[in-house]
Structure formats: C-alpha cells, structure tokens
Design an enzyme around this catalytic site. Structure first.
Site: not given
Lengths: 556, 556
Positions: B427-429
């Site tokens: 997550y968050e890239g």
C-alpha cells in the site's frame, strides 16, 4: 487460475539437466523407461490438476478439527487421499515385494512435487508415510515389515513421525519419553510428543506412529534412544485393527498455514509398541526416515513455488493497469512485474533441477552402491531442503506482491501459499540446521563431495560460472581450516552460495540444451552469480565477529 | 515478552546519526529541544508499552467486523485510540493554530514507530488522519481548514484516503468516480472505492473521507481528477455531525493480517462533498497526503521489525536447546540464531536511521525552504518506504525462524508480525512503484540529489564504503543514460543497493560515535556492502533482457 502440472518441464529437467537416463540404465531401475516416466507424470499430473488442486482452499478455510478426541479432516481430504493411494503414488519407490512399484526416488519426488502443488496440507500425509516405509524397509524386523509395509503402501494405514517433545526440538537427544519391556515382545511407551503432522485422521483404517523413546538402560543424549512402532489400533491375529492402544490426540495446533494438516500433541500412556531396529539405535533408523524426508520437504517448497507462480502469472495476464508501451496492457508487460515473474521462474527452475539432481544421486547410490554417488546425494540433500524451502517462501512472497492489494486479501489465494509454505523452512530440521549439517558432517570428507560438484560446474566451461565456482572452492578450503563455530557462523551463506552456483549451472546447461531457454538462463545466471558472490563474502564472517556483539548489547 | 519502547536508541539516532540538532536550531522548530525530545519519546513510549501493545493480539483474534452497516472495532481499540488522541500524538506536527504541536515530522515519525510497534492495526488510523491534516493544511479552503483540522487533530474525527477503485490501483488515473456541482458550493460524489483503511469505526464522532473523483469537464487520466472532502455525517451550522451523508461501507476485506484495521469497500451515492484545492488538481493534493504517508509506511515496517526482534530475543533467551559451548545454553548462544538476531538488529538500525534521515530532510526543507534539503528528502522517501517495509517483512520472517516450530503456531504471536506487515510493501504505492519513482522522477535532477548523498558517504572516509559508493555513483550515471524502461528493469535493485550503502554508512557513523557499537557496525557493513554490490550488478539488467523471455515462454 487452475493448476497445470508441469509435466514437460519435469521431463526436460530429467532428460537434459540431471541425466536421469543413467538411473534408467541401471538394473535396479530398468523399468523407468522414458515411456514409463511419461505415463507416470501424465497420470499423476492429471490427478493433481483435477482432484487435489480443488481441495486446497477448502483445507485452508475448514481446518482439520479435534472433535471428541477424534480428528475430523477437511472437506474432500478423504477422497483426495484415496486418489493418491489408489494411484499407487504413496509406494512408488517401495519394494515390489510389499506392493510398491520399486521406482526411483527421483520419480517419487517428481510426483510429490505435483501433489504438493495441488494440496500441500494433504501431501504432507503420504510424505510422512513414505518416510516410514523407508525406515521400516531398512530397520524393522521381517514380522513388522510384512504386517505394516503393505498396508502403508496401499494407504489403508498411514504413518507418522514422533520425535519432538516440548523440551526436545532441534536437540532430539533431550527427549524424556520412556519405553519399558513388557516381557512379551512388546514395550510400554509413555510420554508426550508435539508437532506430530497428521497425528490422526478419519480416512485411514489405522495410524502407525513411529515413536522415539528411551529404554531404562538407555544412555543420555541421542545414543540412548530407541524407535518403536506404536499403532493407534493394535493389530489382531489376522493383522486387522483390533483394540485401541493407550494413546490419544491431546490437541491440535492453531497454525499460520497448512490448516488442512492436523498437527497434534500426542499422549502415550504405556501404549503398546514394537521395537524397530536395535535397542538404543533409534536415531539411525530415524535418520533414514528423515534423510529422504528432508529432500521431500525441499520439494514441498518447490511445489508451493510452482503453484504460486502459476497463480501469479494468471493474475498478471488478466489484470490491466496503465500503459505498458507494449503490445498488451496487462501488468505482466510492466517491467517490474516481469522482473518478479522471471525471478520466480528462474528460482523455480534451479530448485527443481537441484532436487532432481539430488534424487538422481540417491537413486544411483542405491543402484550402484558407489560411495561417490552416496556422498553427492548426502551433500546435496541439505542444500535441496534449505534452498527449496527458501525459494518456496520467496516465490510465495513475490506472488503476493504481483497481486498488489489483492495479494493481501485471503480470497485471492496468494496469501495461503505463503502461510502454508512458511513451516517448510522449519520442520525436518530448520534451514539453519541444514546449513550446519552441510559445513559440519558433509565436509567431513575433507571437501571431496563439494570439490567433485565444483569440478562438474567448472567443466561446463562458462567463464563467469567458473569464476564463481573457483571462489566457492577457495571458500570451501577456508571452511575446512576453521573450527566448527566459525563454520556455523557462515553456514547459511555457504549453503546459499552453493545453491546459487549450482542454480546458475543448471540454467546454463538448459540454455545449451534448448536455445529457447537461453534468455531465462542469462537472466538467472546474471542474478545468481552476483548473489552467490555476496553470500561467499558473508560466509567468512566467523564466530568471533558474531559474539563480539555481546548478549548484553543484544538484549539492551 | 512485553514491548519496550526503544527511546534511548531513537535518541542516539537523532543525536549522532541524522543530526537532529540542525532541525532544533531552526526558528521553525526551536521548541524541539533535547529535553522536549526526551519528554515526548518517554511519554509516548510509555503509552505504547502499557496501553497499545496489550491490544495487538486482540485485534488479530477479534477482527473489526461489519454489523448492520456499521463497523464494530476490535476489543480495546476505542480506548487505545483515545490514548493516542489525548496524548496529542495525532497532531504533533500539525499547525498550532489548529491545536497541533507544530513539532518536526521527525518526532512524529519517532512516535509513530513506537505506536506501530505497539499495535500496527490501530496505528494505521492516525497515520491516515495525519496525512489528511497535511493535505488540508496545504490545499483546503480556510473554511474547511477551520472546521475539520481541529477535530482531526483532537481525534474527535478521523480521516481516510479514497483513491483506489477496482480497475484503478497503481493506475489511479483510470478511476471512474464522478462529482457534479450541486450549485450551492457542494458537490455530489458517486462511485465505489476499495481498500479504504479505517473506512469506518465506532469510536470517532465523524469520519472524513478525502475522495478522488472526476468533474464532468475533467480530462481523462490523472490530470482530470479532483479531490473532495466527503464526511460521514454532514456538519451542521455549529460544526457538529448532522445528517447522514449518502455513503456506506459495503463490506470489509478478509485479510492476511491487520485484522484490527477495517479495510472497507465504500459506496458513495451522490454523497455531499466539498472541493479541496483547485478543480482537476486533486492529484497534487493527494500527493501531499501520500508523500509523507509513504515515509509513514516505511516506518510501519520499522515498527513491526522492532517488535518482532524484541519478541524473538525474548524467546531466544528463554529457550534452551543442546550445548552451546558458551556460558549460557539458551539458543541465542547458538551461532546461527545469533546470526539471525544480529542481522535483524543490523537491518533495524539502518532502517531507523534512514527513516529519520529522510524525516530530518523534510523538516529542514520546511524550516529553511532550501531546495537541496527538499530534493534530499524526496530522494530518500521511496528508499525509506521500500527498504523499511522490506526490512519489516524480512525481520518478521526471521523472527518466525528464531522461534522454530513455535513460530508457526499462532499463539506465539511471531506469525502475526509477518501477516500484519506484509501489506506495507504494497500500500501507498507498491515497492516496485517506489523504485520506479526513484529511478524516474527522483533522477530528473540529473542525479544531483543522488550524487550529493554519495558525497556525504564518501566524505566519511571508510575504504570499503567508498568503493561501494563509487560503484553506486557509476551505476547512477549509467541509469541517467538509459531510457525509462531500462531504468525500470533495474529499479528495485538500484533502490536496494542505495539503501544498503546508506545502511552501512549509518552503522559506521554509529561506530565512530560510540565504540560499543563497533562490533554490530562491522557485522552490518560486512553484510550490506557485498549485498549492495550484488544488487548493483543486477540493476544493470536492462529491459531487453527482461523481454527476451517472451510472454509465451512465461505462460507456457
């Protein structure tokens, strides 16, 4: 994404990488002709695709459970087990005199790979039985062999291994279970055993526990341990399951994965057992069982890696995100996803070749009695176990990553592979123990087996590979000069380096055999050789450097 | 083994590795005196030890659940959240005008580390709110700032990020959610969003969703996206939660880990929203939110690594197996266990230093407006995110391994760390996206930020380190000459190499500052430098080599 058995890939490895034709050329294994191999792999593969793979999720979602002292297995597992048994896959390598097929262990491992890809939790059951069959063939009395082995081969009965106790894990010699002579040819076995894989089930007629325990005159440590056959139901005069033995499943573990495999705490209360092998020689018999089980566990890592890779490729070719600048917009065309998938594929090829190479050595040793083959197989076993299971964990992790956010959602199935495979780096001797075995016992020949393998690698004639092999030779020489603590400090890295040099070797052999394999081989060697060099640098750490960081500093 | 907050270790990193005194010397952060830092870390650490850590297992065993459309949170999470909010830890770095403490982001990250070690599933909630506060401070209208930020800082209300849709994950520009102007200053937002961390809870008065959606005249792709504040309860004239908005939680994901964090599918049906920032400029606002959240997620990896290490050390010093040949017989005295624990410890130190180094750069950029500090922080952010989370996963895995068979049994707690932390690499890239950001956007300065960091490393004057840095400089120059696909092919390895060179640098700095740290530093550098060299070799793969393995061969 349904599982597809990698039959042609297994054939390629057998034919072009590990020289299986040499096994088939022996008298012992003359039946293992190419047609036979093809038929076996195809038939077993079909079962894994159609019968076993569909059970895998059910085993995860509906774990084996203990109900009123009896284990209820996961939905469909009974049918799955029956399919494995009826196919003859349990006793493939067992003596035909007892109903086995007498085939090479290499083929058992190839079939085991596919069974484990289908459903690892279930596959652990016949793997334990296979180990038990080998131990009984090698060490049990003719009476025990005649009674038990045919039932184990047919799958009417199942086998377990009972080593671990709460205070005796890696240190088996610390066990406290006791056995006393009943004076009638039987023994009364008492004690508690933990981590007993498939300690009970509801689909086999009997369950045969091989239990390590100490006789009253047994010395302390591993030298005073004996091995006993302790069946759940005591066979009657006709060899049918009779009265209940005084043993029970106390509880099942709640585990990270392998939910379909019941991991039992077993209690033996003066349970009736029969000695297997000589008194106090139980460890030797247990090692027979564990040795091939170690290779079998390495293959479990391969099984999960292959299944996870197929799953990830299926997802990657379906999922579209952004512009790739290439023909297709599915994420397999994105560079970093492709890198992950190629890395998975490269490691899997190396792992499969390593496992089969090890198995061929074991078969050749059995067929020829040649000490060099035996030493080669013994050297490769801990590498195949540790690298195979490390690969399983790494590939399953990459499989999650390929799935992105979906990888963290259980319904996808990607996470189950990681949960299931994680234990393979721990059981049958942790991967750290494997590495210590490699730099300890397996270098007791003064490096002969290691150097012979490096001779093979260098003879291939690839410059980069030869450079790496030469460094590994020097590292091996360095290891031989160190005391055991210094070797242990670098053991895991030494094993990792050896696995990668061999992995690059197998890949380059593949490229030489089939030009379409050259690109993957170049990619694989370009990763494995630098990684091996890094591991070799780390392997020279030495114990002094480890203990220079004091326990106080660590605990601060 | 209860968690102990590593306050003195954090102080050491701030004082001796990342030069936090420079932050405290600025006018902006003049309040961050050594006494203030000590008080903050001690107070926050106490809460994490006493209040949050005891909640961690409960969150795993009793997941957040959706009941009649409302999320019921895990036992104790409401109290835990209140402790975090009441301590002022959510708004540590928020503007004092809105009730924040205006402290450096470095201190927020240090406190976040400890909160995440205590209970990662709960910590994800304030992390999302912190990102929302930053986005509102930078982009929202004064009316929205005045209404929302004080409530978010106090923890009365919570914030979420709504980016992802089923067809729009890493490719945010593919989103389909729509917004229409209601003509009264509000917008009607319609669409479905997935993976919404803490999409609902039962302990905050309101939940403030920042939602990306497209206005009717918005272009395709990321350029036509706008950002909206869509609260669960529409504030009334007094700013109190009023009528229910037309949004709902459709379902919660069944995840590998972070069970205590409800991951929601959210449905917006013409929900009332307010524009944040300019129309069609939503991505810029979202990036503000995501940028520091990326560092925050890297710190989550650190959080879990630290907790898993402490857990493993506790087990290792309690568990006795075999003879060690040393003073004590617990397994920490066995060479391979010690190797694992030292590796964990070494990686954690490097990760913590990297995260704090990045945070100091962000603070210095804010305080001084200096472009070089800004570039340094921007360059370090993807490295801190990816290496931090990779370390979390690796250390949690090693923690399982240290536990042996117990590591696979859920009651031990070792497995939960791995299950919880696994998503942080996604997550968050994803970490692949981080690496592409590093070799793409973060090299658009023609390597200036990279070279400035390598100047620092080389100036330290350690020969082995300088050699590695020189290789990394050459690799950076090589990267700058490649097209984007070739960079992407080696991106993950480039990032991995950079992280390890910096990690070795931080360790050697630590040894220079405190001689008792020299042994761990020597061990760490002896691992990280060879690993960095291997990663550098792999980083030069190039796209041609990746795509030389055809999609047909991969799918075969």
């Amino acid at each position: 994404m349904p599982y597809r058995a990698p039959v042609s890939e297994l054939r390629f490895v057998l034919d072009h990488i590990v020289g299986f034709d040499r096994v088939a050329a022996t008298d012992t294994f003359a039946e293992a002709t190419p047609d036979m191999v093809e038929a076996i792999l195809t038939e077993a593969g079909k079962m894994c695709e159609e019968v076993l793979s569909p059970l895998n999720r059910a085993g995860d979602i509906t774990p084996a459970a203990l109900e009123n002292g009896v284990v209820r297995t996961s939905p469909g597992f009974g049918d799955g087990f029956r399919a494995i048994a009826d196919g003859g896959w349990i006793g493939m390598s067992a003596d035909p005199e007892y109903g086995g097929m007498g085939l090479p262990i290499t083929l058992t491992m190839a079939v085991n790979e596919m069974i484990g890809s289908g459903c690892l939790a279930l596959q652990l059951n016949p793997l334990m039985t296979q180990g038990q069959i080998e131990a009984l063939e090698a060490h049990a009395s003719p009476e025990i062999q005649d009674l038990y082995i045919p039932k184990l081969v047919s799958g009417e009965w199942c086998g377990t291994m009972n080593l671990t106790e709460p205070q005796a894990g890696s240190d088996v010699g610390a066990l406290k279970s006791k056995a006393e002579d009943n004076g009638d040819g039987t023994y009364a076995v008492t004690g508690q055993k933990i981590y007993i894989s498939w300690g009970d089930n509801d689909f086999s007629e009997n369950i045969c526990h091989l239990v390590l325990a100490r006789l009253p005159d047994g010395a302390e440590g591993t030298r005073g341990i004996s091995l006993f056959m302790v069946p759940k139901w005591i066979p009657d005069a006709d060899g049918k399951p009779g009265v209940a033995n005084t043993l029970k499943v106390v509880s099942l573990e709640h585990k990270l994965g392998l939910h379909g495999s019941p991991t039992a705490v077993m209690q033996y209360d003066g349970a009736t057992g029969w000695l297997v092998g000589e008194p106090h020689k139980g460890m030797a018999a247990m090692f027979t069982m564990m040795n091939n089980a170690r290779l079998g566990v390495g293959v479990q890592g391969l099984s999960v890696a292959e299944a996870a890779l197929q799953h990830a490729i299926g997802y990657a070719m379906d999922r579209k995100q952004g512009k790739t600048g290439r023909d297709a917009d599915h994420i397999l065309e994105h560079a970093d996803v492709r890198r992950m998938v190629l890395s998975m594929k490269a490691d899997i090829f190396a792992t499969r070749a390593l496992a089969m190479d090890c198995a061929v050595s074991l078969d050749m040793a059995k067929a020829t009695g040649d000490a060099a083959w035996k030493a080669r197989g013994a050297f490769l076993t801990p590498i195949a176990k540790a690298f195979g299971t490390d690969t399983g964990i790494k590939v399953a992790g990459d499989g999650i990553q390929v799935h992105g956010g979906m990888g963290f959602v259980e319904e996808t199935g990607a996470a189950q592979f990681l949960r299931d495979v994680r234990v393979t780096a721990i059981y049958e001797g942790t991967n750290g123990i494997q590495a210590m075995d490699l730099v300890g016992r397996k270098l007791m020949d003064r490096g002969a087996a290691a150097f012979a393998l490096l001779d093979e690698v260098e003879a291939f004639g690839n410059d980069d590979l030869t450079t790496a092999a030469t460094h590994l030779r020097k590292l091996t020489e360095w290891m031989l000069e160190q005391d055991m603590q210094d070797r242990f400090a670098g053991a895991v890295s030494y094993l990792g380096a050896f696995a990668r040099v061999l992995g690059a070797f197998y890949h380059l052999k593949a490229a030489a055999a089939e030009t379409t394999r050259a690109p993957l081989a170049a990619y694989a060697a370009g990763r494995m050789i630098p990684e091996a060099m890094a591991e070799m640098a780390k392997a020279r750490t030495g114990a002094a450097e480890l203990y220079a960081v004091s326990t106080d500093v660590i605990a601060a």
